[in-house]
Design a protein around this motif. Structure first.
Motif, mmCIF file in Angstrom:
data_model
loop_
_atom_site.group_PDB
_atom_site.id
_atom_site.type_symbol
_atom_site.label_atom_id
_atom_site.label_comp_id
_atom_site.label_asym_id
_atom_site.label_seq_id
_atom_site.Cartn_x
_atom_site.Cartn_y
_atom_site.Cartn_z
ATOM 1 N N ARG A 92 47.484 44.470 37.271
ATOM 2 C CA ARG A 92 48.674 43.632 37.155
ATOM 3 C C ARG A 92 49.482 44.042 35.936
ATOM 4 N N THR B 183 29.973 41.959 35.774
ATOM 5 C CA THR B 183 31.386 42.196 35.424
ATOM 6 C C THR B 183 31.939 40.897 34.833
ATOM 7 N N ILE C 197 27.017 41.424 40.572
ATOM 8 C CA ILE C 197 27.268 42.615 39.755
ATOM 9 C C ILE C 197 27.739 42.166 38.372
ATOM 10 N N ALA D 178 34.137 43.740 49.920
ATOM 11 C CA ALA D 178 33.912 42.367 50.394
ATOM 12 C C ALA D 178 32.912 41.692 49.454
ATOM 13 N N ARG E 193 39.439 47.302 35.278
ATOM 14 C CA ARG E 193 38.154 46.868 34.708
ATOM 15 C C ARG E 193 37.131 46.688 35.832
ATOM 16 N N ILE F 50 34.302 46.579 38.628
ATOM 17 C CA ILE F 50 33.900 47.453 39.738
ATOM 18 C C ILE F 50 35.012 48.452 40.068
ATOM 19 N N LYS G 22 36.445 36.903 52.122
ATOM 20 C CA LYS G 22 35.578 38.091 52.244
ATOM 21 C C LYS G 22 35.078 38.274 53.681
ATOM 22 N N TYR H 56 36.760 31.740 48.823
ATOM 23 C CA TYR H 56 36.329 33.122 48.545
ATOM 24 C C TYR H 56 35.515 33.680 49.725
ATOM 25 N N ASP I 189 50.850 43.134 41.809
ATOM 26 C CA ASP I 189 50.146 41.879 42.075
ATOM 27 C C ASP I 189 49.855 41.881 43.570
ATOM 28 N N VAL I 190 48.578 41.998 43.933
ATOM 29 C CA VAL I 190 48.255 42.177 45.358
ATOM 30 C C VAL I 190 48.519 40.924 46.203
ATOM 31 N N GLY J 299 26.331 42.348 45.946
ATOM 32 C CA GLY J 299 25.643 41.094 45.605
ATOM 33 C C GLY J 299 26.176 40.632 44.260
ATOM 34 N N ASN K 32 40.018 46.661 46.268
ATOM 35 C CA ASN K 32 38.987 46.099 45.382
ATOM 36 C C ASN K 32 39.451 44.830 44.667
HETATM 37 P P1 NAI Z 1 36.837 41.524 37.845
HETATM 38 O O1 NAI Z 1 37.353 40.140 37.735
HETATM 39 O O2 NAI Z 1 36.206 42.174 36.666
HETATM 40 O O3 NAI Z 1 37.942 42.511 38.418
HETATM 41 C C1 NAI Z 1 38.814 42.137 39.434
HETATM 42 C C2 NAI Z 1 40.057 42.978 39.331
HETATM 43 O O4 NAI Z 1 40.987 42.538 40.304
HETATM 44 C C3 NAI Z 1 40.720 42.804 37.961
HETATM 45 O O5 NAI Z 1 41.181 44.051 37.511
HETATM 46 C C4 NAI Z 1 41.866 41.869 38.267
HETATM 47 O O6 NAI Z 1 42.958 42.009 37.398
HETATM 48 C C5 NAI Z 1 42.219 42.308 39.678
HETATM 49 N N1 NAI Z 1 42.995 41.299 40.360
HETATM 50 C C6 NAI Z 1 42.683 40.013 40.617
HETATM 51 N N2 NAI Z 1 43.697 39.405 41.229
HETATM 52 C C7 NAI Z 1 44.692 40.318 41.359
HETATM 53 C C8 NAI Z 1 46.002 40.301 41.885
HETATM 54 N N3 NAI Z 1 46.527 39.199 42.419
HETATM 55 N N4 NAI Z 1 46.722 41.435 41.854
HETATM 56 C C9 NAI Z 1 46.225 42.563 41.322
HETATM 57 N N5 NAI Z 1 44.999 42.643 40.786
HETATM 58 C C10 NAI Z 1 44.247 41.534 40.805
HETATM 59 O O7 NAI Z 1 35.812 41.453 39.056
HETATM 60 P P2 NAI Z 1 34.847 42.534 39.700
HETATM 61 O O8 NAI Z 1 33.509 41.937 39.662
HETATM 62 O O9 NAI Z 1 35.058 43.882 39.166
HETATM 63 O O10 NAI Z 1 35.357 42.439 41.222
HETATM 64 C C11 NAI Z 1 35.882 43.511 41.958
HETATM 65 C C12 NAI Z 1 35.763 43.183 43.422
HETATM 66 O O11 NAI Z 1 34.388 43.061 43.767
HETATM 67 C C13 NAI Z 1 36.416 41.858 43.813
HETATM 68 O O12 NAI Z 1 37.049 41.981 45.062
HETATM 69 C C14 NAI Z 1 35.242 40.916 43.919
HETATM 70 O O13 NAI Z 1 35.513 39.849 44.790
HETATM 71 C C15 NAI Z 1 34.167 41.841 44.440
HETATM 72 N N6 NAI Z 1 32.819 41.368 44.220
HETATM 73 C C16 NAI Z 1 32.331 41.209 42.949
HETATM 74 C C17 NAI Z 1 31.041 40.738 42.768
HETATM 75 C C18 NAI Z 1 30.431 40.539 41.436
HETATM 76 O O14 NAI Z 1 29.307 40.026 41.365
HETATM 77 N N7 NAI Z 1 31.061 40.928 40.335
HETATM 78 C C19 NAI Z 1 30.190 40.401 43.927
HETATM 79 C C20 NAI Z 1 30.804 40.626 45.185
HETATM 80 C C21 NAI Z 1 32.069 41.088 45.319
#
Ligand code: NAI
Length: 269
Positions: free
Chosen positions: A63, A212, A210, A163, A41, A43, A181, A177, A85-86, A208, A112
């Protein structure tokens, strides 16, 4: 003095230009395999779609294996779902082995997967600190350690770490967090320096805000206030990030390593 640098410097692999396309730049990742963590899902999913759309074979990792399989089925070309599970070292190491077995190689690694467990410093529990560092930072390190082994042998690889601007400027209530990062950025630069001689490029993308699931809990008012602080006056979309990742994975980015690409509508300058 030698009149030519041939033999002294690595020659730049120039992307094939398609004269019939009238200067259109096309990213062609055919023949490459990409592993994208957390790609069921948000990004990560958008990154998986973009890389698959550019012709790469893609390992969709979540996961939940069923969910990963579902997403993989919807991608063009060759894509397979994997469970991992990362935050679990053994699970990440096994994942890389499985992807190499199923897809042949891991040429492009996108770290990611990430999570937040926000709280003010005084209330931040050790468990919340550890959970965020283990998934966001240690998970990326373990994946890089496992995946770059094959990249070194093939002398081609791309490591792209997702990051956050929070890792650059910090944030109240996000010490864990932000530390994860910021650590990811240091990790990226160290990998870039250590593996450049093997033609493995490592870069970070710092999004920044996003749209989601991660930012879905924000109230409409908070969203409006936030958008007012962004020069481009909107939150970003997963595609805004995926495009930069596609570029960094491509032959158009062969002279870029150790960099942090801030993709935030101009919020942090
Ligand atoms: P999201 O919560 O929609 O997706 C995160 C994904 O990582 C999910 O598929 C989740 O299941 C997976 N995940 C989390 N913990 C896990 C684990 N222990 N093992 C395996 N998978 C795991 O969030 P989003 O927004 O798509 O985030 C993606 C990346 O972008 C993340 O690293 C987040 O920190 C980063 N990010 C997001 C921002 C935002 O505004 N949405 C801003 C800056 C960075």
């Amino acid at each position: 003095m030698p009149t030519s640098t041939a033999g002294l410097l690595r020659q730049p692999p120039v992307p094939e230009s398609d004269s019939s396309a009238g200067g259109v730049v096309r990213i062609d990742l055919s023949g490459r395999s990409a592993l994208v963590t957390g790609s069921t899902r948000g990004i990560g999913r958008s990154i998986a779609e973009t890389l698959a759309g550019c012709g790469a074979k893609v390992a969709v990792v979540g996961r939940d294996r069923t969910r990963a399989d579902d997403v993989a089925k919807q991608l063009p070309g060759t894509a397979k779902g994997f469970a991992c599970d990362v935050s679990d070292v053994a699970s990440v190491t096994k994942l890389v082995e499985e992807v190499e077995k199923e897809l042949g190689t891991v040429d492009i690694l996108v770290n990611n997967a990430g999570l937040t467990r926000d709280n003010l410093l005084m209330r931040l529990k050790d468990d919340d600190w550890n959970a965020v560092i283990d998934a966001n930072l240690r998970g990326a390190f373990v994946a890089i350690r496992a995946a770059t082994r094959g990249m070194m042998k093939r002398r081609w690889g791309r490591v792209i770490n997702i990051a956050s601007i929070v890792g650059i400027v910090g944030n109240k209530g996000q010490a864990n967090y932000a530390a994860s990062k910021a650590g990811l950025i240091g990790l990226t630069k160290s990998v870039a320096k250590e593996l450049a001689s093997r033609n493995i490029l490592a870069n970070a993308v710092a999004p920044g805000f996003i749209e989601t699931d991660m930012t879905a809990a924000m109230t409409p008012e908070a969203r409006t206030t936030l958008a007012q602080q962004i020069p481009l006056e909107r939150l970003g979309t997963p595609n805004d990030i995926a495009g930069v990742v596609g570029f960094l994975a491509s032959e158009y980015a062969t002279y870029i390593t150790g960099q942090v690409f801030v993709v935030d509508g101009g919020m942090v300058m």
